[in-house]
Scaffold this active site. Structure first.
Site, PDB file in Angstrom:
ATOM      1  N   GLY A  86       0.788  -1.225   0.000  1.00 17.17           N
ATOM      2  CA  GLY A  86       0.000   0.000   0.000  1.00 17.17           C
ATOM      3  C   GLY A  86       0.820   1.274   0.000  1.00 17.17           C
ATOM      4  O   GLY A  86       1.816   1.408  -0.717  1.00 17.17           O
ATOM      5  N   ARG A  88       5.702  -6.230   9.580  1.00 18.53           N
ATOM      6  CA  ARG A  88       5.605  -7.537  10.228  1.00 18.53           C
ATOM      7  C   ARG A  88       5.828  -8.704   9.278  1.00 18.53           C
ATOM      8  O   ARG A  88       6.000  -9.828   9.725  1.00 18.53           O
ATOM      9  CB  ARG A  88       4.241  -7.673  10.912  1.00 18.53           C
ATOM     10  CG  ARG A  88       4.055  -6.734  12.096  1.00 18.53           C
ATOM     11  CD  ARG A  88       2.705  -6.936  12.757  1.00 18.53           C
ATOM     12  NE  ARG A  88       1.615  -6.604  11.848  1.00 18.53           N
ATOM     13  CZ  ARG A  88       0.358  -6.984  12.012  1.00 18.53           C
ATOM     14  NH1 ARG A  88       0.027  -7.729  13.042  1.00 18.53           N
ATOM     15  NH2 ARG A  88      -0.571  -6.613  11.151  1.00 18.53           N
ATOM     16  N   ARG A  89       5.830  -8.440   7.952  1.00 21.95           N
ATOM     17  CA  ARG A  89       5.937  -9.532   6.977  1.00 21.95           C
ATOM     18  C   ARG A  89       7.265  -9.433   6.234  1.00 21.95           C
ATOM     19  O   ARG A  89       7.384  -8.718   5.256  1.00 21.95           O
ATOM     20  CB  ARG A  89       4.754  -9.471   6.000  1.00 21.95           C
ATOM     21  CG  ARG A  89       3.408  -9.658   6.675  1.00 21.95           C
ATOM     22  CD  ARG A  89       2.244  -9.439   5.711  1.00 21.95           C
ATOM     23  NE  ARG A  89       2.096  -8.029   5.354  1.00 21.95           N
ATOM     24  CZ  ARG A  89       1.105  -7.557   4.590  1.00 21.95           C
ATOM     25  NH1 ARG A  89       0.208  -8.390   4.087  1.00 21.95           N
ATOM     26  NH2 ARG A  89       1.031  -6.262   4.317  1.00 21.95           N
ATOM     27  N   ASP A 113       7.062  -5.170  14.802  1.00 23.73           N
ATOM     28  CA  ASP A 113       5.682  -4.823  15.143  1.00 23.73           C
ATOM     29  C   ASP A 113       5.735  -3.533  15.946  1.00 23.73           C
ATOM     30  O   ASP A 113       6.239  -3.521  17.074  1.00 23.73           O
ATOM     31  CB  ASP A 113       5.039  -5.945  15.958  1.00 23.73           C
ATOM     32  CG  ASP A 113       3.555  -5.727  16.225  1.00 23.73           C
ATOM     33  OD1 ASP A 113       3.085  -4.565  16.084  1.00 23.73           O
ATOM     34  OD2 ASP A 113       2.864  -6.693  16.592  1.00 23.73           O
ATOM     35  N   VAL A 114       5.233  -2.437  15.378  1.00 23.30           N
ATOM     36  CA  VAL A 114       5.354  -1.141  16.050  1.00 23.30           C
ATOM     37  C   VAL A 114       4.603  -1.092  17.374  1.00 23.30           C
ATOM     38  O   VAL A 114       4.845  -0.202  18.199  1.00 23.30           O
ATOM     39  CB  VAL A 114       4.873   0.021  15.145  1.00 23.30           C
ATOM     40  CG1 VAL A 114       5.739   0.126  13.905  1.00 23.30           C
ATOM     41  CG2 VAL A 114       3.397  -0.118  14.789  1.00 23.30           C
ATOM     42  N   ASN A 118       3.764   5.284   8.643  1.00 27.27           N
ATOM     43  CA  ASN A 118       2.644   4.833   7.826  1.00 27.27           C
ATOM     44  C   ASN A 118       1.868   3.689   8.456  1.00 27.27           C
ATOM     45  O   ASN A 118       0.678   3.519   8.175  1.00 27.27           O
ATOM     46  CB  ASN A 118       3.159   4.416   6.444  1.00 27.27           C
ATOM     47  CG  ASN A 118       2.133   3.644   5.661  1.00 27.27           C
ATOM     48  OD1 ASN A 118       1.154   4.198   5.174  1.00 27.27           O
ATOM     49  ND2 ASN A 118       2.337   2.329   5.550  1.00 27.27           N
ATOM     50  N   TYR A 156     -11.347   4.603  15.229  1.00 29.84           N
ATOM     51  CA  TYR A 156     -10.422   4.862  14.126  1.00 29.84           C
ATOM     52  C   TYR A 156     -10.251   6.373  13.933  1.00 29.84           C
ATOM     53  O   TYR A 156      -9.124   6.889  13.874  1.00 29.84           O
ATOM     54  CB  TYR A 156     -10.898   4.219  12.826  1.00 29.84           C
ATOM     55  CG  TYR A 156     -10.022   4.612  11.656  1.00 29.84           C
ATOM     56  CD1 TYR A 156      -8.738   4.081  11.532  1.00 29.84           C
ATOM     57  CD2 TYR A 156     -10.441   5.543  10.712  1.00 29.84           C
ATOM     58  CE1 TYR A 156      -7.895   4.480  10.490  1.00 29.84           C
ATOM     59  CE2 TYR A 156      -9.619   5.936   9.672  1.00 29.84           C
ATOM     60  CZ  TYR A 156      -8.341   5.392   9.558  1.00 29.84           C
ATOM     61  OH  TYR A 156      -7.518   5.787   8.543  1.00 29.84           O
ATOM     62  N   LYS A 161      -6.847   8.938  14.553  1.00 23.82           N
ATOM     63  CA  LYS A 161      -6.291   9.849  13.555  1.00 23.82           C
ATOM     64  C   LYS A 161      -6.343  11.297  14.030  1.00 23.82           C
ATOM     65  O   LYS A 161      -5.508  12.119  13.636  1.00 23.82           O
ATOM     66  CB  LYS A 161      -7.002   9.669  12.219  1.00 23.82           C
ATOM     67  CG  LYS A 161      -6.730   8.307  11.583  1.00 23.82           C
ATOM     68  CD  LYS A 161      -5.230   8.047  11.415  1.00 23.82           C
ATOM     69  CE  LYS A 161      -4.943   6.735  10.722  1.00 23.82           C
ATOM     70  NZ  LYS A 161      -3.485   6.523  10.510  1.00 23.82           N
ATOM     71  N   VAL A 203      -8.496   6.000  -0.312  1.00 24.38           N
ATOM     72  CA  VAL A 203      -7.364   5.479  -1.074  1.00 24.38           C
ATOM     73  C   VAL A 203      -7.574   3.973  -1.223  1.00 24.38           C
ATOM     74  O   VAL A 203      -7.761   3.273  -0.222  1.00 24.38           O
ATOM     75  CB  VAL A 203      -6.024   5.730  -0.350  1.00 24.38           C
ATOM     76  CG1 VAL A 203      -4.859   5.293  -1.233  1.00 24.38           C
ATOM     77  CG2 VAL A 203      -5.881   7.186   0.058  1.00 24.38           C
TER      78      VAL A 203
END
Length: 253
Positions: free
Chosen positions: A17, A38-39, A60-61, A87, A153, A157, A186
């Site tokens: 993304g 994480r990936r 992992d943040v 991000n 959510y 933000k 987006v």
């Protein structure tokens, strides 16, 4: 446009993304890139596309200890981060507050707020010491414009927006800049994650309109970080032409 040659950028959530698009565009502009997420397999696939040297950090943040350990041990020449793109983030569920999952709320707060804070606080002292740097936080128009089901959510933000502005207040007198980029719709994996892999429901979000793309947002990030050093874009709010401001939510009886 300030060149990014010799600069180091660190992008969280860089495996797909907007994060992936930012990594690609910053690399094209000449920056070395640290990719975190994480990936690992996805990060390495992104790294293979970059034009400049890169470093992959599986991270992992949400884990403060992981963030502090990994980012304090970045190898040269990646250890002096000039551009941080926060991000990593997500939305989960679209239920009203009285039926929403507390686990989902915890995950959004831990990722969108605490994760962003952990990464920023770890890297910011070095930027201040070197008297250069740019923190770019990926917020959302949900910080300003509420919608049914956006509850936590949107609140996370709003935190990103206020944290960004308070960072800017703290950093006055330094050449460390802070920008909050707030996109509207987006088309990435965002809705797929929100609806737990329900592709049909996720695709319906963008049905009949032309959403922004990850590349659109990465282009804005690149514009922000390549302004002359004395120029700081505080908040950039962007929507697709097909999106606007909705009417008040009124229940008619």
């Amino acid at each position: 446009m300030e060149p990014l040659n010799g600069r180091t950028a660190l992008v969280t959530g860089a495996s797909a993304g907007i994060g992936e698009a930012c990594a690609l565009m910053l690399s094209q502009a000449g920056a070395r890139v640290v990719l975190t997420g994480r990936r690992r397999d996805r990060l390495e696939a992104v790294a293979a596309k970059l034009r400049t040297p890169s470093h992959v950090v599986e991270l992992d943040v949400r884990s403060r200890s992981e963030v502090e350990a990994a980012l304090s041990a970045l190898p040269a020449p990646f250890s002096e981060v000039d551009i941080l793109v926060n991000n990593a983030g997500l939305g989960l569920g679209l239920e009203p507050a009285h039926t929403a999952s507390l686990d989902d709320w915890d995950t959004m707060i831990d990722t969108n707020c605490k994760g962003l804070v952990y990464v920023t606080r770890t890297l910011l002292p070095g930027m201040v010491q070197r008297n250069r740097g740019h923190v770019v936080n990926l917020g959302s128009v949900a910080a300003i414009y509420p919608y049914p089901g956006g509850n936590v959510y949107g609140a996370t933000k709003a935190f990103v927006r206020q944290f960004s502005q308070n960072l800017k207040a703290d950093l006055v007198g330094t050449r460390v800049r802070v920008t909050d980029v707030e996109p509207g719709m987006v088309q990435t994996d965002f809705s797929l994650v929100r609806f737990r892999g329900d592709a049909a429901r996720a695709n319906k979000v963008y049905e009949g309109m032309e959403p922004l793309t990850a590349t659109d947002i990465a282009d804005i990030v690149l514009f922000c970080v390549t302004r002359p050093a004395h120029v700081n874009l505080n908040v950039v709010e962007v929507m697709p032409a097909d999106q606007g401001f909705g009417p008040f939510n009124v229940k008619r009886r």
